[in-house]
Write an enzyme that holds these catalytic residues in place. Structure first.
Site, PDB file in Angstrom:
ATOM      1  N   HIS A   1     -10.104  -5.791  -2.702  1.00 57.38           N
ATOM      2  CA  HIS A   1      -8.606  -6.162  -2.194  1.00 57.38           C
ATOM      3  C   HIS A   1      -8.825  -6.858  -0.553  1.00 57.38           C
ATOM      4  O   HIS A   1      -9.685  -5.920   0.232  1.00 57.38           O
ATOM      5  CB  HIS A   1      -7.659  -4.914  -2.483  1.00 57.38           C
ATOM      6  CG  HIS A   1      -8.433  -3.660  -1.878  1.00 57.38           C
ATOM      7  ND1 HIS A   1      -9.288  -2.855  -2.656  1.00 57.38           N
ATOM      8  CD2 HIS A   1      -8.291  -2.787  -0.780  1.00 57.38           C
ATOM      9  CE1 HIS A   1      -9.744  -1.840  -2.130  1.00 57.38           C
ATOM     10  NE2 HIS A   1      -9.161  -1.582  -1.174  1.00 57.38           N
TER      11      HIS A   1
ATOM     12  N   HIS B   1      -6.420  -5.912   2.870  1.00 61.51           N
ATOM     13  CA  HIS B   1      -5.387  -5.139   3.695  1.00 61.51           C
ATOM     14  C   HIS B   1      -4.909  -6.412   4.699  1.00 61.51           C
ATOM     15  O   HIS B   1      -5.662  -6.863   5.296  1.00 61.51           O
ATOM     16  CB  HIS B   1      -6.080  -4.209   4.243  1.00 61.51           C
ATOM     17  CG  HIS B   1      -6.687  -2.986   3.600  1.00 61.51           C
ATOM     18  ND1 HIS B   1      -5.826  -1.936   3.152  1.00 61.51           N
ATOM     19  CD2 HIS B   1      -7.807  -2.781   3.293  1.00 61.51           C
ATOM     20  CE1 HIS B   1      -6.496  -1.180   2.678  1.00 61.51           C
ATOM     21  NE2 HIS B   1      -7.546  -1.466   2.301  1.00 61.51           N
TER      22      HIS B   1
ATOM     23  N   ASP C   1       0.669  -1.228  -0.002  1.00 66.73           N
ATOM     24  CA  ASP C   1       0.160  -0.098   0.057  1.00 66.73           C
ATOM     25  C   ASP C   1       1.031   1.399   0.260  1.00 66.73           C
ATOM     26  O   ASP C   1       1.695   1.178   0.823  1.00 66.73           O
ATOM     27  CB  ASP C   1      -0.928   0.015   1.368  1.00 66.73           C
ATOM     28  CG  ASP C   1      -1.985   0.945   1.139  1.00 66.73           C
ATOM     29  OD1 ASP C   1      -1.852   2.271   1.213  1.00 66.73           O
ATOM     30  OD2 ASP C   1      -3.278   0.430   1.234  1.00 66.73           O
ATOM     31  N   ILE C   2       0.796   2.175  -0.671  1.00 69.69           N
ATOM     32  CA  ILE C   2       1.653   3.222  -1.043  1.00 69.69           C
ATOM     33  C   ILE C   2       1.369   4.159   0.050  1.00 69.69           C
ATOM     34  O   ILE C   2       2.267   5.284   0.327  1.00 69.69           O
ATOM     35  CB  ILE C   2       1.500   3.991  -2.353  1.00 69.69           C
ATOM     36  CG1 ILE C   2       0.181   4.244  -2.865  1.00 69.69           C
ATOM     37  CG2 ILE C   2       2.536   3.568  -3.371  1.00 69.69           C
ATOM     38  CD1 ILE C   2       0.064   5.285  -3.942  1.00 69.69           C
TER      39      ILE C   2
HETATM   40  P1  AMP Z   1      -9.870   1.262   0.437  1.00 72.15           P
HETATM   41  O1  AMP Z   1     -10.578   1.077  -0.976  1.00 72.15           O
HETATM   42  O2  AMP Z   1     -10.690   2.239   1.455  1.00 72.15           O
HETATM   43  O3  AMP Z   1      -9.851   0.014   1.131  1.00 72.15           O
HETATM   44  O4  AMP Z   1      -8.348   1.936   0.488  1.00 72.15           O
HETATM   45  C1  AMP Z   1      -7.699   1.595  -0.761  1.00 72.15           C
HETATM   46  C2  AMP Z   1      -6.364   1.491  -0.459  1.00 72.15           C
HETATM   47  O5  AMP Z   1      -5.389   1.475  -1.623  1.00 72.15           O
HETATM   48  C3  AMP Z   1      -5.716   2.608   0.318  1.00 72.15           C
HETATM   49  O6  AMP Z   1      -5.053   2.186   1.600  1.00 72.15           O
HETATM   50  C4  AMP Z   1      -4.603   3.298  -0.602  1.00 72.15           C
HETATM   51  O7  AMP Z   1      -3.454   3.916   0.172  1.00 72.15           O
HETATM   52  C5  AMP Z   1      -4.042   2.365  -1.567  1.00 72.15           C
HETATM   53  N1  AMP Z   1      -3.704   2.712  -2.710  1.00 72.15           N
HETATM   54  C6  AMP Z   1      -4.442   3.442  -3.579  1.00 72.15           C
HETATM   55  N2  AMP Z   1      -3.596   3.538  -4.771  1.00 72.15           N
HETATM   56  C7  AMP Z   1      -2.608   2.817  -4.704  1.00 72.15           C
HETATM   57  C8  AMP Z   1      -1.551   2.439  -5.486  1.00 72.15           C
HETATM   58  N3  AMP Z   1      -1.459   3.162  -6.691  1.00 72.15           N
HETATM   59  N4  AMP Z   1      -0.538   1.625  -5.058  1.00 72.15           N
HETATM   60  C9  AMP Z   1      -0.817   1.144  -3.976  1.00 72.15           C
HETATM   61  N5  AMP Z   1      -1.717   1.276  -3.056  1.00 72.15           N
HETATM   62  C10 AMP Z   1      -2.497   2.219  -3.308  1.00 72.15           C
END
Ligand code: AMP
Length: 131
Positions: free
Chosen positions: A93, A95, A29-30
């Site tokens: 996804h 986490h 996660d970035i």
């Molecule tokens: P959520 O949809 O609420 O579960 O959150 C999406 C997650 O994806 C967040 O923690 C972001 O930091 C992460 N995220 C968004 N774009 C990217 C990316 N390009 N690469 C890695 N992680 C990402």
């Protein structure tokens, strides 16, 4: 639904890859809650985790288990927490979050702003652990 994660799967966008097979991809996660926060996604475009068919979802949990074991060996933590949020990116996804305490699983916490070199160090720590 196409999203930023589809572009990561097709390699139009880069990621800090942790694991991949024919069906799934795991990457850092970035904007992590803590160092070593990893996302596991199916390559199939599907918005909501609990709409994934049973067989693929079972495989995704097993894939996540293998990734979690590697994170746990690489990043000092008590356990790996697993969460499903999905409010930001409409691609299913999981986490995986290395926890020192329950507070580390609070998705309202401020996210870490890590540099690319810091993320690369974390990636190589996890990727130095084989299954
Ligand atoms: P959520 O949809 O609420 O579960 O959150 C999406 C997650 O994806 C967040 O923690 C972001 O930091 C992460 N995220 C968004 N774009 C990217 C990316 N390009 N690469 C890695 N992680 C990402």
């Amino acid at each position: 639904m196409s999203s930023i994660f589809s572009k990561i799967i097709s390699e139009e966008l880069p990621c800090y890859k942790i694991a991949e097979d024919d069906s799934f991809l795991a990457f850092l996660d970035i904007n992590p809650l803590v160092e070593g926060h990893v996302l596991v996604i199916p390559k199939q475009e599907i918005d909501y985790l609990f709409d994934i068919d049973d067989s693929l979802l079972k495989d995704m949990v097993i894939f996540s288990k293998k990734v979690a074991k590697r994170i746990q060996k690489a990043i000092p933590c008590k356990r790996i927490g697993l969460s499903v949020i999905g409010l930001e990116v409409p691609h299913a996804h999981i986490h995986l979050v290395p926890m020192q305490s329950m507070k580390d699983m609070n998705f309202s916490n401020a996210k870490l702003a890590l540099s690319s070199s810091q993320l690369e160090v974390i990636q190589s720590k996890i990727n130095s652990v084989s299954e």
